[in-house]
Scaffold this motif. Structure first.
Motif, PDB file in Angstrom:
ATOM      1  N   VAL A 170      -8.797  -6.374  -3.314  1.00 58.19           N
ATOM      2  CA  VAL A 170      -9.619  -5.236  -3.714  1.00 58.19           C
ATOM      3  C   VAL A 170      -9.404  -4.052  -2.760  1.00 58.19           C
ATOM      4  O   VAL A 170      -9.513  -2.891  -3.143  1.00 58.19           O
ATOM      5  CB  VAL A 170     -11.111  -5.647  -3.782  1.00 58.19           C
ATOM      6  CG1 VAL A 170     -11.636  -6.041  -2.429  1.00 58.19           C
ATOM      7  CG2 VAL A 170     -11.966  -4.556  -4.384  1.00 58.19           C
ATOM      8  N   GLN A 171      -9.073  -4.352  -1.511  1.00 59.10           N
ATOM      9  CA  GLN A 171      -8.784  -3.283  -0.553  1.00 59.10           C
ATOM     10  C   GLN A 171      -7.528  -2.530  -0.976  1.00 59.10           C
ATOM     11  O   GLN A 171      -7.482  -1.293  -0.930  1.00 59.10           O
ATOM     12  CB  GLN A 171      -8.583  -3.893   0.827  1.00 59.10           C
ATOM     13  CG  GLN A 171      -8.444  -2.869   1.924  1.00 59.10           C
ATOM     14  CD  GLN A 171      -8.601  -3.517   3.292  1.00 59.10           C
ATOM     15  OE1 GLN A 171      -7.846  -4.388   3.690  1.00 59.10           O
ATOM     16  NE2 GLN A 171      -9.629  -3.085   4.019  1.00 59.10           N
ATOM     17  N   ALA A 230      -8.506  -0.302  -3.954  1.00 55.92           N
ATOM     18  CA  ALA A 230      -9.282   0.898  -3.597  1.00 55.92           C
ATOM     19  C   ALA A 230      -8.406   1.931  -2.898  1.00 55.92           C
ATOM     20  O   ALA A 230      -8.512   3.136  -3.164  1.00 55.92           O
ATOM     21  CB  ALA A 230     -10.467   0.508  -2.713  1.00 55.92           C
ATOM     22  N   LEU A 231      -7.518   1.486  -2.008  1.00 53.72           N
ATOM     23  CA  LEU A 231      -6.636   2.437  -1.325  1.00 53.72           C
ATOM     24  C   LEU A 231      -5.663   3.068  -2.317  1.00 53.72           C
ATOM     25  O   LEU A 231      -5.406   4.282  -2.269  1.00 53.72           O
ATOM     26  CB  LEU A 231      -5.860   1.752  -0.197  1.00 53.72           C
ATOM     27  CG  LEU A 231      -6.657   1.364   1.046  1.00 53.72           C
ATOM     28  CD1 LEU A 231      -5.774   0.626   2.044  1.00 53.72           C
ATOM     29  CD2 LEU A 231      -7.280   2.592   1.723  1.00 53.72           C
ATOM     30  N   GLN A 252      -7.301   5.781  -4.341  1.00 48.28           N
ATOM     31  CA  GLN A 252      -7.518   7.010  -3.581  1.00 48.28           C
ATOM     32  C   GLN A 252      -6.195   7.738  -3.326  1.00 48.28           C
ATOM     33  O   GLN A 252      -6.154   8.961  -3.260  1.00 48.28           O
ATOM     34  CB  GLN A 252      -8.247   6.663  -2.274  1.00 48.28           C
ATOM     35  CG  GLN A 252      -8.993   7.836  -1.674  1.00 48.28           C
ATOM     36  CD  GLN A 252     -10.021   7.423  -0.617  1.00 48.28           C
ATOM     37  OE1 GLN A 252     -10.711   6.429  -0.755  1.00 48.28           O
ATOM     38  NE2 GLN A 252     -10.125   8.205   0.439  1.00 48.28           N
ATOM     39  N   LEU A 253      -5.120   6.986  -3.207  1.00 45.74           N
ATOM     40  CA  LEU A 253      -3.804   7.607  -2.970  1.00 45.74           C
ATOM     41  C   LEU A 253      -3.229   8.239  -4.225  1.00 45.74           C
ATOM     42  O   LEU A 253      -2.450   9.197  -4.140  1.00 45.74           O
ATOM     43  CB  LEU A 253      -2.805   6.555  -2.475  1.00 45.74           C
ATOM     44  CG  LEU A 253      -2.915   6.145  -1.019  1.00 45.74           C
ATOM     45  CD1 LEU A 253      -2.053   4.916  -0.758  1.00 45.74           C
ATOM     46  CD2 LEU A 253      -2.481   7.304  -0.112  1.00 45.74           C
ATOM     47  N   LEU A 254      -3.565   7.693  -5.392  1.00 44.86           N
ATOM     48  CA  LEU A 254      -2.861   8.093  -6.612  1.00 44.86           C
ATOM     49  C   LEU A 254      -3.675   8.981  -7.538  1.00 44.86           C
ATOM     50  O   LEU A 254      -3.113   9.666  -8.377  1.00 44.86           O
ATOM     51  CB  LEU A 254      -2.425   6.838  -7.388  1.00 44.86           C
ATOM     52  CG  LEU A 254      -1.386   5.952  -6.699  1.00 44.86           C
ATOM     53  CD1 LEU A 254      -1.235   4.628  -7.430  1.00 44.86           C
ATOM     54  CD2 LEU A 254      -0.040   6.686  -6.623  1.00 44.86           C
ATOM     55  N   PRO A 313       2.841   6.510   2.371  1.00 46.73           N
ATOM     56  CA  PRO A 313       1.443   6.905   2.119  1.00 46.73           C
ATOM     57  C   PRO A 313       0.467   5.740   2.257  1.00 46.73           C
ATOM     58  O   PRO A 313      -0.612   5.893   2.833  1.00 46.73           O
ATOM     59  CB  PRO A 313       1.476   7.423   0.670  1.00 46.73           C
ATOM     60  CG  PRO A 313       2.884   7.865   0.458  1.00 46.73           C
ATOM     61  CD  PRO A 313       3.744   6.940   1.281  1.00 46.73           C
ATOM     62  N   ALA A 333      -2.581   5.421   4.926  1.00 46.46           N
ATOM     63  CA  ALA A 333      -3.975   5.226   4.501  1.00 46.46           C
ATOM     64  C   ALA A 333      -4.593   4.049   5.238  1.00 46.46           C
ATOM     65  O   ALA A 333      -5.723   4.126   5.721  1.00 46.46           O
ATOM     66  CB  ALA A 333      -4.044   5.007   2.991  1.00 46.46           C
TER      67      ALA A 333
END
Lengths: 498, 498
Positions: free
Chosen positions: A210-211, A214-215, A218-220, A357, A361
């Motif tokens: 899940v981490q 979530a990352l 936020q990146l895409l 990226p 992050a």
């Protein structure tokens, strides 16, 4: 309708009607043109005033509600919830003091986080509201791996060795991306088990998967941008999209999984190996269509292979990542279902343009590897072959339970529930054949008999449908039999004929 | 100047000139009015055209550069770097296909992450470019705790016990906020050591404290919003503000620490116990002024108490959190400097309104506690008194090194460097008394002699100043003596008189 917002002028500024409407409303609220407490037009009124679909207006209202600009009160309408901070007049001088500042300077992101999830996540996660063993409740809702079969001594030996290992002579050189020997072991495992070729440098280790999700969101996904999510789906995808400020495009599924379409989006979350929660296996033809879509749009597909380890018959299809998606597909995997809780490790196999990226992050939030002792232990556990031996043992044990439960529910409950054909995984899924009232009566009767399960609701082919899913790994074969007997009694009790 | 952007109309839309200019430029770039490759006016031209200060224009160019919209080429000017995706014309119809989409759909957030930090973080973190012990280099640049004094057996016993402890009977009930007994132990420690009263429910455990800082920035700072940061400061503050989409207001410091002002911001990052990197102790009067500012603005202060454990004489002043800042101050602490690397644990003591947003943010990225084995071990290590015994031992050992180094550098290098009076911490700081050329010659000569140190540059009282800081915990007393001798020889060699 006496209601003026700069929608038409925004049409030239924004690429979609949705964004034009969103910014027209938001700016009017932020600038105080629409004051706190103002009732907004109904979706029907606003849609007809601007020649929009009601779905578009609905989505905009939802985005504004998620950010705290409006309040949607069921049955009563949508109201402006945001109070603009007052400022001195005077054309654009330096900002004046808000005399009525909100109590706390929380960011739009913080307002998008929403309450903790109430639904079960795949592979479990939430605490059960009641537990198997307390009384004689049979709990198909709760998920936990079968601890009895875990080679605990072997795993603990690896952990103890990690503890005893040399401390970093100085502060660590290990990057946030993860312990190199574990990335190496995962690369080898993926090659053998999934035919997936990846360099350790393309693999990033996270806490749970899940981490990674979530990352990646936020990146895409930028504010207001769209991401495609299966319906129904793993709730973590939607939470991640919402937190990133994006909006979800709901992609319907059928018995073959997600139905490809020419979505206007550049991110797709998908579970091709075994759709969550229905268990449908995405056909090869659809896999290829998803990859073509991604190529055409320059999109990224996040392929969550959440329980491919537990295949009970046949051979699985190639992951999207393997079918030519190295540039376009992030392959996400997890160890939380195959190791002893509370070990939390997952990973993402990244396309080359995302490696930097993603690791930046990770480093923003923590410059060093997460759960490093477990990373070291797992690297040794995998390298020594113990991990795959354990998987084989668990597959046999889970396979027996899987076949038992499949046979029982089809035979005993097939007239009530349309069970999905599946060949893998740690839960069974089926759609309730009847309507809402009958389903609710069945569920209550089941609870009265001492059995519960997970459920989902979805709009399917224009119809509201109810899905049941039964997690079984933590239950014994006798508990599984007893659970099905109780479901059958619940069916009779609630007046259903099974 | 032939250059038109919608700055004047934006003055009515945005609360500050800076934001008006920022959006005028960004919109012109995004809409393709300013095409890729266009050279933007110099800061001087733009400032005079719109009656702005050059500092404002500079800041806007920096924000745009951070987001990838422009490129600042030293000595050559600022150029538009963003190429708008082409779209079919036609007034605002549904979005058309980008024919020239960027290769990857990266979000604005991803573009703000920036490269990994090159500067040393407080408490170390980056790998050294050369290491003490390789050859005979004396490295005051690199930071690592003194491992020889660590009660490794006792700590490992706690870790082994955590490994042997009962596995979660089912999936974990522990919240992302952290292992309850550790939050309890930290609450007790803070009460004893810092006079800080906090409930375990207000404490959230993170990886390193940098994780707390990054999450707090994202929770508190919206795009374009300002946060106050000391100058010079810990680089992690600036990276966190930038990633959140905010901009930094530089707050000058002097020998008493940060100089309070009526900043137009609602977030402040500060190191009152021992300003990083200068070591200045914030006076009580200034502490009170910061709290008054926060109350007046409804602001939140993030108080990073990064090495208060290592006080070598006297008693420290009360943290802001204790001086009546329970509602307005987040107190951030860390264990990375007092435990064995690679243990990464830090914590935040949250104001009540932030507890829920913070734990939601933690749960988004990982629903369960991070580094849980270490959390369990540390809870036992603290509860049994081992942690404070270790701190006392280290304080004695570090104290000897601190006094030795302080005396030596003041006596031998006092004419070159204005060393800050300090009574705590794991490094010494001083401002170079001369100019840039002399400093660079001194540094090179030092490297030739086999000694290096950390440095920082800052605008101080209108002057460019160079700061040196010397990390000493990992060095022996003999290495410290030798390091200073080499610095002295470097001074002589570079023609300075010490």
């Amino acid at each position: 309708m006496h209601f003026h917002i700069p929608y038409h002028s925004n049409l030239e500024r924004y690429p979609t009607k949705l964004l034009a409407l969103y910014h027209a409303l938001r700016d009017s609220i932020v600038e105080g043109v629409l004051e706190r407490g103002t009732r907004l037009p109904s979706t029907r009124e606003l849609a007809s005033a601007y020649g929009l679909s009601r779905g578009t207006v609905n989505q905009v209202y939802e985005m504004l509600a998620a950010e705290g600009y409006v309040d949607c009160r069921t049955g009563s309408g949508t109201y402006v919830a945001f109070r603009r901070s007052t400022r001195t007049s005077g054309a654009g001088a330096a900002a004046a003091r808000p005399e009525e500042a909100p109590a706390y300077p929380l960011s739009p992101w913080s307002r998008r986080l929403g309450p903790p999830p109430g639904e079960p996540v795949h592979g479990g996660g939430e605490a059960p509201s009641s537990r198997p063993g307390s009384g004689a409740f049979i709990d198909f809702h709760y998920f936990a791996p079968d601890l009895s079969g875990f080679p605990r001594e072997e795993w603990n030996r690896c952990l103890h060795a990690a503890v005893r290992g040399e401390p970093a002579a100085r502060l660590m050189d290990e990057p946030a991306q993860g312990w190199e020997p574990l990335r190496e072991a995962i690369a080898q495992y993926l090659r053998r088990a999934r035919g997936l070729a990846a360099e350790p440098g393309q693999i990033a280790i996270t806490g749970g998967s899940v981490q990674a999700i979530a990352l990646l969101a936020q990146l895409l996904i930028g504010p207001g941008e769209a991401a495609v999510v299966e319906t129904p789906s793993y709730g973590g995808f939607r939470r991640a999209v919402r937190a990133a400020g994006g909006r979800c495009i709901d992609a319907p599924i059928d018995g073959e999984g997600i139905i490809p379409a020419a979505w206007d989006a550049r991110v797709l979350f998908v579970t091709p190996t075994r759709q969550f929660p229905t268990g449908a296996v995405l056909s090869l033809e659809r896999r290829q269509r998803l990859l073509e879509w991604a190529d055409a749009k320059g999109a990224v597909i996040i392929e969550d292979d959440y329980d491919s380890e537990f295949r009970h018959r046949g051979k699985s299809l190639e992951p999207l990542r393997v079918l030519g998606g190295e540039e376009r597909v992030v392959y996400v995997g997890s160890f939380t279902k195959s190791l002893l809780p509370p070990t939390r490790l997952g990973y993402a196999v990244l396309p080359p343009p995302l490696v930097e990226p993603f690791t930046r992050a990770q480093a923003l939030f923590e410059p060093f590897p997460v759960n490093l002792l477990e990373q070291k232990a797992l690297a040794a556990f995998m390298a020594g072959g113990a991990y795959e031996r354990h998987l084989r043992r668990m597959k046999r044990s889970y396979g027996r339970k899987f076949h038992l439960l499949s046979e029982l529910v089809k035979r005993e409950l097939g007239s009530l529930v349309d069970w999905t054909e599946s060949d893998a995984g740690l839960h069974l899924f089926g759609w309730w054949r009847g309507g809402e009232a009958e389903y609710r009566a069945f569920r209550s009767a089941g609870e009265a008999e001492g059995v519960r399960w997970s459920e989902t609701e979805a709009e399917l082919g224009g119809q509201r449908r109810f899905g049941l899913y039964l997690n079984f790994p933590h239950l014994t074969e006798e508990q599984i039999r007893e659970g099905v007997r109780r479901m059958v009694r619940g069916g009779e009790r609630s007046g259903q004929r099974s």
